[in-house]
Design an enzyme around this catalytic site. Structure first.
Site, PDB file in Angstrom:
ATOM      1  N   GLN A 216       9.120   6.898  -4.125  1.00  0.00           N
ATOM      2  CA  GLN A 216      10.127   7.880  -4.559  1.00  0.00           C
ATOM      3  C   GLN A 216       9.903   9.251  -3.906  1.00  0.00           C
ATOM      4  O   GLN A 216      10.584  10.221  -4.249  1.00  0.00           O
ATOM      5  CB  GLN A 216      10.113   8.023  -6.090  1.00  0.00           C
ATOM      6  CG  GLN A 216      10.355   6.724  -6.835  1.00  0.00           C
ATOM      7  CD  GLN A 216      11.813   6.279  -6.841  1.00  0.00           C
ATOM      8  OE1 GLN A 216      12.713   7.009  -6.402  1.00  0.00           O
ATOM      9  NE2 GLN A 216      12.068   5.069  -7.317  1.00  0.00           N
TER      10      GLN A 216
ATOM     11  N   ALA B 185      12.222   0.444   1.540  1.00  0.00           N
ATOM     12  CA  ALA B 185      13.424   0.913   2.248  1.00  0.00           C
ATOM     13  C   ALA B 185      14.595   1.230   1.327  1.00  0.00           C
ATOM     14  O   ALA B 185      15.392   2.125   1.607  1.00  0.00           O
ATOM     15  CB  ALA B 185      13.865  -0.162   3.255  1.00  0.00           C
TER      16      ALA B 185
ATOM     17  N   THR C 107       7.547 -14.370   9.340  1.00  0.00           N
ATOM     18  CA  THR C 107       8.465 -13.856  10.360  1.00  0.00           C
ATOM     19  C   THR C 107       9.040 -12.515   9.933  1.00  0.00           C
ATOM     20  O   THR C 107       9.528 -12.378   8.810  1.00  0.00           O
ATOM     21  CB  THR C 107       9.612 -14.874  10.571  1.00  0.00           C
ATOM     22  OG1 THR C 107       9.022 -16.122  10.926  1.00  0.00           O
ATOM     23  CG2 THR C 107      10.571 -14.418  11.659  1.00  0.00           C
TER      24      THR C 107
ATOM     25  N   CYS D  64      13.497  -1.558 -14.242  1.00  0.00           N
ATOM     26  CA  CYS D  64      12.759  -2.683 -14.828  1.00  0.00           C
ATOM     27  C   CYS D  64      12.742  -2.599 -16.358  1.00  0.00           C
ATOM     28  O   CYS D  64      12.691  -3.606 -17.036  1.00  0.00           O
ATOM     29  CB  CYS D  64      11.306  -2.715 -14.348  1.00  0.00           C
ATOM     30  SG  CYS D  64      11.089  -2.137 -12.698  1.00  0.00           S
TER      31      CYS D  64
HETATM   32  N1  PLP Z   1       7.044   1.722  -6.967  1.00  0.00           N
HETATM   33  C1  PLP Z   1       7.969   2.579  -7.407  1.00  0.00           C
HETATM   34  C2  PLP Z   1       7.564   3.974  -7.744  1.00  0.00           C
HETATM   35  C3  PLP Z   1       9.298   2.182  -7.549  1.00  0.00           C
HETATM   36  O1  PLP Z   1      10.218   3.044  -7.995  1.00  0.00           O
HETATM   37  C4  PLP Z   1       9.653   0.851  -7.211  1.00  0.00           C
HETATM   38  C5  PLP Z   1      11.042   0.391  -7.376  1.00  0.00           C
HETATM   39  O2  PLP Z   1      11.501   0.097  -8.443  1.00  0.00           O
HETATM   40  C6  PLP Z   1       8.649  -0.011  -6.769  1.00  0.00           C
HETATM   41  C7  PLP Z   1       7.358   0.455  -6.650  1.00  0.00           C
HETATM   42  C8  PLP Z   1       8.972  -1.442  -6.367  1.00  0.00           C
HETATM   43  O3  PLP Z   1       9.646  -1.408  -5.155  1.00  0.00           O
HETATM   44  P1  PLP Z   1      10.341  -2.680  -4.479  1.00  0.00           P
HETATM   45  O4  PLP Z   1      11.666  -2.824  -5.160  1.00  0.00           O
HETATM   46  O5  PLP Z   1      10.459  -2.329  -3.041  1.00  0.00           O
HETATM   47  O6  PLP Z   1       9.465  -3.857  -4.695  1.00  0.00           O
END
Ligand code: PLP
Length: 378
Positions: A168, A189, A231, A318
Protein backbone atom coordinates in the site's frame (compact mmCIF):
# COMPACT_ATOMS: atom_id res chain seq x y z
CA UNK A 1 -29.95 6.49 -12.31
CA UNK A 2 -26.58 7.41 -10.83
CA UNK A 3 -23.35 5.81 -12.02
CA UNK A 4 -21.74 3.41 -9.53
CA UNK A 5 -18.94 4.91 -7.45
CA UNK A 6 -15.82 2.85 -6.80
CA UNK A 7 -14.01 3.85 -3.60
CA UNK A 8 -12.20 0.60 -2.82
CA UNK A 9 -8.75 1.19 -4.32
CA UNK A 10 -6.94 -0.40 -1.38
CA UNK A 11 -8.70 -3.68 -2.23
CA UNK A 12 -7.94 -3.42 -5.97
CA UNK A 13 -7.40 -0.33 -8.08
CA UNK A 14 -9.02 -0.31 -11.54
CA UNK A 15 -6.52 -1.12 -14.29
CA UNK A 16 -5.08 1.98 -15.91
CA UNK A 17 -6.07 2.27 -19.61
CA UNK A 18 -2.45 2.16 -20.81
CA UNK A 19 -1.94 -1.06 -18.84
CA UNK A 20 -5.03 -2.60 -20.46
CA UNK A 21 -3.74 -1.61 -23.91
CA UNK A 22 -0.30 -3.11 -23.30
CA UNK A 23 -1.63 -6.31 -21.76
CA UNK A 24 -4.23 -6.77 -24.51
CA UNK A 25 -1.50 -6.54 -27.07
CA UNK A 26 0.72 -9.02 -25.22
CA UNK A 27 -2.11 -11.49 -24.56
CA UNK A 28 -2.37 -11.96 -28.31
CA UNK A 29 1.31 -12.86 -28.62
CA UNK A 30 2.70 -16.34 -27.99
CA UNK A 31 6.01 -16.74 -26.24
CA UNK A 32 7.48 -18.25 -23.11
CA UNK A 33 10.14 -16.01 -21.57
CA UNK A 34 12.40 -19.07 -21.16
CA UNK A 35 12.27 -20.07 -24.85
CA UNK A 36 15.30 -19.45 -27.02
CA UNK A 37 13.40 -18.50 -30.22
CA UNK A 38 12.32 -15.02 -31.32
CA UNK A 39 8.93 -15.17 -29.60
CA UNK A 40 10.62 -16.22 -26.37
CA UNK A 41 13.20 -13.47 -26.65
CA UNK A 42 10.42 -10.92 -27.16
CA UNK A 43 8.62 -12.23 -24.04
CA UNK A 44 11.90 -12.06 -22.09
CA UNK A 45 12.41 -8.46 -23.24
CA UNK A 46 9.00 -7.52 -21.83
CA UNK A 47 9.74 -9.22 -18.51
CA UNK A 48 13.16 -7.56 -18.16
CA UNK A 49 11.76 -4.19 -19.13
CA UNK A 50 9.24 -4.49 -16.28
CA UNK A 51 11.95 -5.66 -13.88
CA UNK A 52 13.90 -2.49 -14.56
CA UNK A 53 10.89 -0.33 -13.61
CA UNK A 54 10.21 -2.21 -10.40
CA UNK A 55 13.89 -2.10 -9.44
CA UNK A 56 13.82 1.68 -9.98
CA UNK A 57 10.83 2.02 -7.64
CA UNK A 58 12.73 0.25 -4.84
CA UNK A 59 16.14 1.80 -5.65
CA UNK A 60 17.84 -1.56 -6.29
CA UNK A 61 19.58 -3.41 -9.12
CA UNK A 62 17.37 -5.34 -11.57
CA UNK A 63 18.74 -8.70 -10.41
CA UNK A 64 17.32 -8.19 -6.94
CA UNK A 65 13.70 -8.32 -8.18
CA UNK A 66 11.91 -11.69 -8.29
CA UNK A 67 8.46 -11.78 -9.89
CA UNK A 68 5.72 -13.84 -8.28
CA UNK A 69 1.93 -14.11 -8.08
CA UNK A 70 1.41 -11.21 -5.66
CA UNK A 71 1.89 -10.09 -2.10
CA UNK A 72 0.33 -13.11 -0.45
CA UNK A 73 3.03 -15.25 -2.09
CA UNK A 74 5.74 -12.68 -1.32
CA UNK A 75 4.82 -12.49 2.36
CA UNK A 76 4.48 -16.27 2.70
CA UNK A 77 7.85 -16.78 1.00
CA UNK A 78 9.66 -14.69 3.58
CA UNK A 79 7.76 -15.59 6.72
CA UNK A 80 7.83 -19.33 6.05
CA UNK A 81 11.57 -19.22 5.36
CA UNK A 82 12.09 -18.12 8.96
CA UNK A 83 9.89 -20.82 10.50
CA UNK A 84 11.45 -22.20 13.68
CA UNK A 85 13.36 -18.98 14.34
CA UNK A 86 12.20 -16.03 16.43
CA UNK A 87 10.20 -13.57 14.34
CA UNK A 88 8.50 -10.30 15.31
CA UNK A 89 5.54 -8.99 13.31
CA UNK A 90 3.31 -5.98 13.86
CA UNK A 91 -0.13 -6.78 15.27
CA UNK A 92 -1.66 -4.81 12.39
CA UNK A 93 -0.07 -6.84 9.56
CA UNK A 94 -2.06 -8.28 6.68
CA UNK A 95 -3.29 -11.88 7.27
CA UNK A 96 -0.76 -13.10 4.67
CA UNK A 97 1.94 -12.21 7.22
CA UNK A 98 0.08 -13.06 10.44
CA UNK A 99 -1.17 -16.45 9.29
CA UNK A 100 2.14 -17.39 7.65
CA UNK A 101 3.90 -16.85 10.99
CA UNK A 102 1.47 -18.08 13.65
CA UNK A 103 4.25 -18.39 16.25
CA UNK A 104 5.61 -14.86 15.77
CA UNK A 105 5.66 -12.36 18.63
CA UNK A 106 3.25 -9.51 17.96
CA UNK A 107 4.56 -5.94 18.14
CA UNK A 108 1.85 -3.74 19.63
CA UNK A 109 0.75 -0.44 18.11
CA UNK A 110 -0.31 2.82 19.74
CA UNK A 111 -3.90 4.10 19.46
CA UNK A 112 -3.00 6.03 16.28
CA UNK A 113 -1.80 2.81 14.59
CA UNK A 114 1.94 3.52 14.67
CA UNK A 115 4.30 0.98 16.24
CA UNK A 116 4.74 1.32 20.00
CA UNK A 117 8.49 2.03 19.88
CA UNK A 118 9.21 1.23 23.53
CA UNK A 119 7.39 -2.11 23.36
CA UNK A 120 9.16 -2.89 20.05
CA UNK A 121 12.61 -2.30 21.50
CA UNK A 122 11.75 -4.37 24.57
CA UNK A 123 10.71 -7.27 22.31
CA UNK A 124 13.93 -6.91 20.30
CA UNK A 125 16.21 -7.04 23.31
CA UNK A 126 14.34 -9.59 25.45
CA UNK A 127 14.63 -13.34 24.90
CA UNK A 128 16.41 -15.08 22.02
CA UNK A 129 17.62 -12.70 19.29
CA UNK A 130 14.96 -12.34 16.59
CA UNK A 131 16.03 -13.48 13.13
CA UNK A 132 13.41 -11.42 11.31
CA UNK A 133 11.13 -8.43 11.86
CA UNK A 134 8.19 -7.87 9.49
CA UNK A 135 6.37 -4.53 9.51
CA UNK A 136 4.19 -3.14 6.72
CA UNK A 137 4.98 0.31 5.34
CA UNK A 138 1.38 1.58 5.00
CA UNK A 139 -1.60 -0.04 6.64
CA UNK A 140 -4.21 -1.24 4.15
CA UNK A 141 -7.15 -0.41 6.45
CA UNK A 142 -6.17 2.94 7.97
CA UNK A 143 -3.50 4.28 5.58
CA UNK A 144 -1.19 4.90 8.56
CA UNK A 145 2.48 5.19 7.52
CA UNK A 146 5.08 3.55 9.76
CA UNK A 147 8.51 5.16 10.26
CA UNK A 148 10.10 2.27 8.37
CA UNK A 149 13.69 3.57 8.29
CA UNK A 150 13.73 3.97 12.07
CA UNK A 151 12.07 0.60 12.68
CA UNK A 152 14.44 -1.23 10.33
CA UNK A 153 17.49 0.42 11.84
CA UNK A 154 16.45 -0.73 15.27
CA UNK A 155 15.91 -4.29 13.99
CA UNK A 156 19.48 -4.22 12.61
CA UNK A 157 20.85 -2.99 15.95
CA UNK A 158 19.60 -6.24 17.47
CA UNK A 159 20.82 -8.42 14.61
CA UNK A 160 17.48 -9.08 12.86
CA UNK A 161 16.73 -8.86 9.14
CA UNK A 162 13.88 -6.55 8.17
CA UNK A 163 10.99 -7.43 5.83
CA UNK A 164 8.49 -4.79 4.70
CA UNK A 165 5.12 -5.38 3.05
CA UNK A 166 5.04 -2.22 0.93
CA UNK A 167 1.92 -3.10 -1.07
CA UNK A 168 0.00 0.00 0.00
CA UNK A 169 3.07 2.25 -0.12
CA UNK A 170 4.03 1.83 -3.78
CA UNK A 171 3.33 4.98 -5.75
CA UNK A 172 2.23 6.73 -2.57
CA UNK A 173 5.46 7.25 -0.61
CA UNK A 174 9.10 7.02 -1.69
CA UNK A 175 10.63 3.57 -1.17
CA UNK A 176 14.42 3.42 -1.18
CA UNK A 177 15.34 0.04 0.25
CA UNK A 178 18.96 0.94 0.98
CA UNK A 179 18.23 4.27 2.67
CA UNK A 180 15.44 2.65 4.69
CA UNK A 181 17.56 -0.42 5.65
CA UNK A 182 14.97 -2.83 4.22
CA UNK A 183 16.22 -6.37 3.51
CA UNK A 184 13.12 -7.82 1.83
CA UNK A 185 10.28 -5.93 0.18
CA UNK A 186 6.88 -7.23 -0.95
CA UNK A 187 4.92 -5.56 -3.78
CA UNK A 188 1.67 -6.28 -5.61
CA UNK A 189 0.53 -4.96 -8.99
CA UNK A 190 -3.21 -4.67 -8.46
CA UNK A 191 -3.12 -1.90 -5.86
CA UNK A 192 -1.57 0.54 -8.30
CA UNK A 193 -3.50 0.05 -11.52
CA UNK A 194 -1.80 -3.16 -12.61
CA UNK A 195 -3.29 -6.65 -12.92
CA UNK A 196 -4.25 -9.05 -10.15
CA UNK A 197 -1.98 -12.07 -9.75
CA UNK A 198 1.36 -10.32 -10.27
CA UNK A 199 3.81 -9.08 -7.69
CA UNK A 200 7.44 -9.03 -6.69
CA UNK A 201 9.69 -9.90 -3.82
CA UNK A 202 12.83 -7.80 -3.71
CA UNK A 203 16.08 -8.43 -1.87
CA UNK A 204 18.15 -5.57 -0.54
CA UNK A 205 21.11 -5.38 1.80
CA UNK A 206 23.86 -5.17 -0.78
CA UNK A 207 26.09 -3.03 1.42
CA UNK A 208 29.12 -5.32 1.20
CA UNK A 209 28.84 -6.06 -2.48
CA UNK A 210 26.79 -9.22 -2.00
CA UNK A 211 23.01 -9.12 -1.89
CA UNK A 212 20.71 -11.28 0.15
CA UNK A 213 19.19 -14.32 -1.53
CA UNK A 214 15.46 -14.55 -2.00
CA UNK A 215 14.25 -17.66 -0.16
CA UNK A 216 12.89 -20.32 -2.50
CA UNK A 217 9.17 -21.02 -2.09
CA UNK A 218 8.22 -22.69 -5.37
CA UNK A 219 10.46 -25.42 -6.77
CA UNK A 220 10.65 -27.08 -10.14
CA UNK A 221 11.97 -24.67 -12.73
CA UNK A 222 14.84 -22.34 -13.48
CA UNK A 223 12.76 -19.19 -13.88
CA UNK A 224 13.61 -15.95 -12.08
CA UNK A 225 17.27 -17.00 -11.84
CA UNK A 226 16.15 -20.19 -10.09
CA UNK A 227 14.55 -18.15 -7.31
CA UNK A 228 10.89 -18.80 -8.19
CA UNK A 229 9.82 -21.71 -10.35
CA UNK A 230 6.91 -21.38 -12.75
CA UNK A 231 6.43 -19.85 -16.20
CA UNK A 232 6.46 -16.07 -15.92
CA UNK A 233 3.06 -14.44 -16.62
CA UNK A 234 4.42 -12.13 -19.30
CA UNK A 235 1.38 -9.88 -19.94
CA UNK A 236 0.76 -9.46 -16.20
CA UNK A 237 4.41 -8.73 -15.43
CA UNK A 238 4.56 -6.20 -18.28
CA UNK A 239 1.32 -4.62 -17.00
CA UNK A 240 2.86 -4.47 -13.52
CA UNK A 241 5.92 -2.69 -14.92
CA UNK A 242 3.80 -0.13 -16.71
CA UNK A 243 1.61 0.42 -13.63
CA UNK A 244 4.72 1.06 -11.53
CA UNK A 245 6.10 3.50 -14.09
CA UNK A 246 2.81 5.41 -14.18
CA UNK A 247 2.39 5.34 -10.39
CA UNK A 248 5.86 6.86 -9.95
CA UNK A 249 5.05 9.60 -12.47
CA UNK A 250 1.68 10.26 -10.82
CA UNK A 251 2.95 10.39 -7.24
CA UNK A 252 2.36 14.15 -6.93
CA UNK A 253 -1.16 13.80 -8.34
CA UNK A 254 -1.80 11.06 -5.79
CA UNK A 255 -1.02 13.47 -2.91
CA UNK A 256 -3.84 15.73 -4.13
CA UNK A 257 -6.36 13.05 -3.13
CA UNK A 258 -5.84 14.19 0.48
CA UNK A 259 -8.09 17.20 -0.18
CA UNK A 260 -10.95 14.91 -1.26
CA UNK A 261 -10.34 12.50 1.61
CA UNK A 262 -10.30 15.38 4.13
CA UNK A 263 -13.50 16.80 2.67
CA UNK A 264 -15.17 13.41 3.03
CA UNK A 265 -14.08 13.14 6.66
CA UNK A 266 -15.14 16.65 7.60
CA UNK A 267 -18.58 16.21 5.99
CA UNK A 268 -19.11 12.92 7.79
CA UNK A 269 -18.10 14.50 11.09
CA UNK A 270 -20.64 17.28 10.49
CA UNK A 271 -23.47 14.90 9.55
CA UNK A 272 -22.68 12.41 12.32
CA UNK A 273 -21.00 13.76 15.45
CA UNK A 274 -20.96 10.13 16.70
CA UNK A 275 -18.60 9.00 13.90
CA UNK A 276 -15.12 7.97 15.02
CA UNK A 277 -12.07 8.32 12.73
CA UNK A 278 -8.99 6.10 12.93
CA UNK A 279 -5.36 7.05 12.40
CA UNK A 280 -6.12 10.76 11.94
CA UNK A 281 -3.41 11.71 14.43
CA UNK A 282 -0.71 9.79 12.56
CA UNK A 283 0.95 10.39 9.22
CA UNK A 284 -1.34 8.78 6.61
CA UNK A 285 -1.31 8.21 2.87
CA UNK A 286 -3.54 10.62 0.97
CA UNK A 287 -6.25 8.23 -0.20
CA UNK A 288 -7.49 6.29 2.81
CA UNK A 289 -10.15 6.98 5.40
CA UNK A 290 -11.22 4.59 8.14
CA UNK A 291 -14.13 5.46 10.39
CA UNK A 292 -16.87 3.83 12.45
CA UNK A 293 -20.49 4.56 13.08
CA UNK A 294 -20.94 2.87 16.47
CA UNK A 295 -24.17 0.90 16.80
CA UNK A 296 -24.54 0.25 13.06
CA UNK A 297 -22.75 -2.98 12.01
CA UNK A 298 -20.32 -2.75 9.12
CA UNK A 299 -22.41 -5.22 7.13
CA UNK A 300 -25.54 -3.07 7.41
CA UNK A 301 -23.60 -0.03 6.18
CA UNK A 302 -22.03 -1.97 3.30
CA UNK A 303 -25.42 -3.29 2.15
CA UNK A 304 -26.98 0.19 2.27
CA UNK A 305 -24.13 1.70 0.30
CA UNK A 306 -23.95 -1.16 -2.20
CA UNK A 307 -27.68 -0.84 -2.94
CA UNK A 308 -26.96 2.73 -4.01
CA UNK A 309 -23.98 1.65 -6.13
CA UNK A 310 -21.23 2.76 -3.72
CA UNK A 311 -18.32 0.32 -3.39
CA UNK A 312 -16.27 0.55 -0.18
CA UNK A 313 -14.95 -2.03 2.32
CA UNK A 314 -15.32 -2.87 5.96
CA UNK A 315 -11.72 -2.84 7.16
CA UNK A 316 -9.88 -4.81 4.51
CA UNK A 317 -11.51 -6.66 1.64
CA UNK A 318 -10.67 -9.91 3.46
CA UNK A 319 -12.55 -8.88 6.63
CA UNK A 320 -15.46 -7.18 4.84
CA UNK A 321 -18.73 -7.99 6.49
CA UNK A 322 -17.10 -10.31 9.04
CA UNK A 323 -18.94 -10.05 12.35
CA UNK A 324 -15.64 -10.12 14.27
CA UNK A 325 -14.54 -6.89 12.65
CA UNK A 326 -11.10 -5.53 11.98
CA UNK A 327 -8.05 -6.95 13.80
CA UNK A 328 -6.21 -3.73 12.89
CA UNK A 329 -8.62 -1.47 14.76
CA UNK A 330 -8.74 -3.93 17.67
CA UNK A 331 -4.92 -3.79 17.87
CA UNK A 332 -5.19 0.02 18.02
CA UNK A 333 -7.28 -0.43 21.17
CA UNK A 334 -10.62 0.48 19.59
CA UNK A 335 -13.59 -0.88 21.56
CA UNK A 336 -15.60 -3.69 19.99
CA UNK A 337 -18.49 -1.45 18.99
CA UNK A 338 -16.09 0.60 16.83
CA UNK A 339 -14.30 -2.46 15.47
CA UNK A 340 -17.57 -4.00 14.27
CA UNK A 341 -19.00 -0.80 12.76
CA UNK A 342 -16.03 0.44 10.70
CA UNK A 343 -15.79 1.31 7.02
CA UNK A 344 -12.76 1.88 4.82
CA UNK A 345 -13.06 4.33 1.96
CA UNK A 346 -10.08 4.36 -0.38
CA UNK A 347 -9.61 6.72 -3.30
CA UNK A 348 -7.32 6.48 -6.32
CA UNK A 349 -6.30 7.60 -9.75
CA UNK A 350 -9.83 7.67 -11.16
CA UNK A 351 -11.58 9.34 -8.21
CA UNK A 352 -13.36 12.60 -8.98
CA UNK A 353 -14.86 15.24 -6.65
CA UNK A 354 -18.34 14.15 -7.81
CA UNK A 355 -17.64 10.63 -6.44
CA UNK A 356 -17.10 12.06 -2.97
CA UNK A 357 -20.23 14.22 -3.26
CA UNK A 358 -22.25 11.15 -4.24
CA UNK A 359 -20.76 9.12 -1.38
CA UNK A 360 -21.72 11.84 1.10
CA UNK A 361 -25.24 12.08 -0.32
CA UNK A 362 -25.78 8.31 0.02
CA UNK A 363 -24.03 7.98 3.37
CA UNK A 364 -26.04 10.88 4.77
CA UNK A 365 -29.30 9.22 3.61
CA UNK A 366 -28.23 5.99 5.29
CA UNK A 367 -27.34 7.86 8.48
CA UNK A 368 -30.80 9.42 8.61
CA UNK A 369 -32.40 5.98 8.23
CA UNK A 370 -30.36 4.35 11.02
CA UNK A 371 -29.98 7.39 13.29
CA UNK A 372 -31.93 5.89 16.18
CA UNK A 373 -29.45 2.95 16.37
CA UNK A 374 -26.31 5.11 16.40
CA UNK A 375 -24.51 5.22 19.74
CA UNK A 376 -22.70 8.16 21.28
CA UNK A 377 -18.91 7.92 21.80
CA UNK A 378 -17.86 5.18 24.23
N1 PLP B 1 -0.51 -7.00 2.01
C1 PLP B 1 -1.30 -5.92 2.03
C2 PLP B 1 -0.94 -4.76 2.90
C3 PLP B 1 -2.45 -5.88 1.25
O1 PLP B 1 -3.25 -4.80 1.27
C4 PLP B 1 -2.77 -6.99 0.43
C5 PLP B 1 -3.99 -6.98 -0.39
O2 PLP B 1 -5.08 -7.20 0.07
C6 PLP B 1 -1.91 -8.09 0.45
C7 PLP B 1 -0.79 -8.06 1.24
C8 PLP B 1 -2.18 -9.30 -0.43
O3 PLP B 1 -1.90 -8.96 -1.74
P1 PLP B 1 -2.23 -9.88 -3.01
O4 PLP B 1 -3.68 -9.64 -3.31
O5 PLP B 1 -1.33 -9.39 -4.08
O6 PLP B 1 -1.96 -11.29 -2.64
Amino acid sequence: MNDPVYLDYNATAPLKPAVIALMTDLLAQPGNASSAHGFGREARKNVENAREKIAALAGVENGQVVFNSGATEGNNTILKAFQGQRVLVAATEHPSVLEAAPDADLIPVASDGTIDMAAYETLLKTGPSPALVSIMFVNNETGVIQPIGKLAKLAKKYGALFHCDAVQAAGRVAIDMTRLHIDYLTLSAHKIGGPQGAGALIAGNCENGTCLDIPKFLHGGGQERRNRAGTENVPAIAGFGMAVELAMKDMDAFQKLAALRDKLESEIATIAPEAVFFGQGAERVANTSSFALPGVPTKTQLINLDLAGIAVSGGSACSSGSAKGSHVLAAMGAPEEYVTSALRVSLGWGTKPADIDRFIEVWSGMYNRVKDKVKKHA
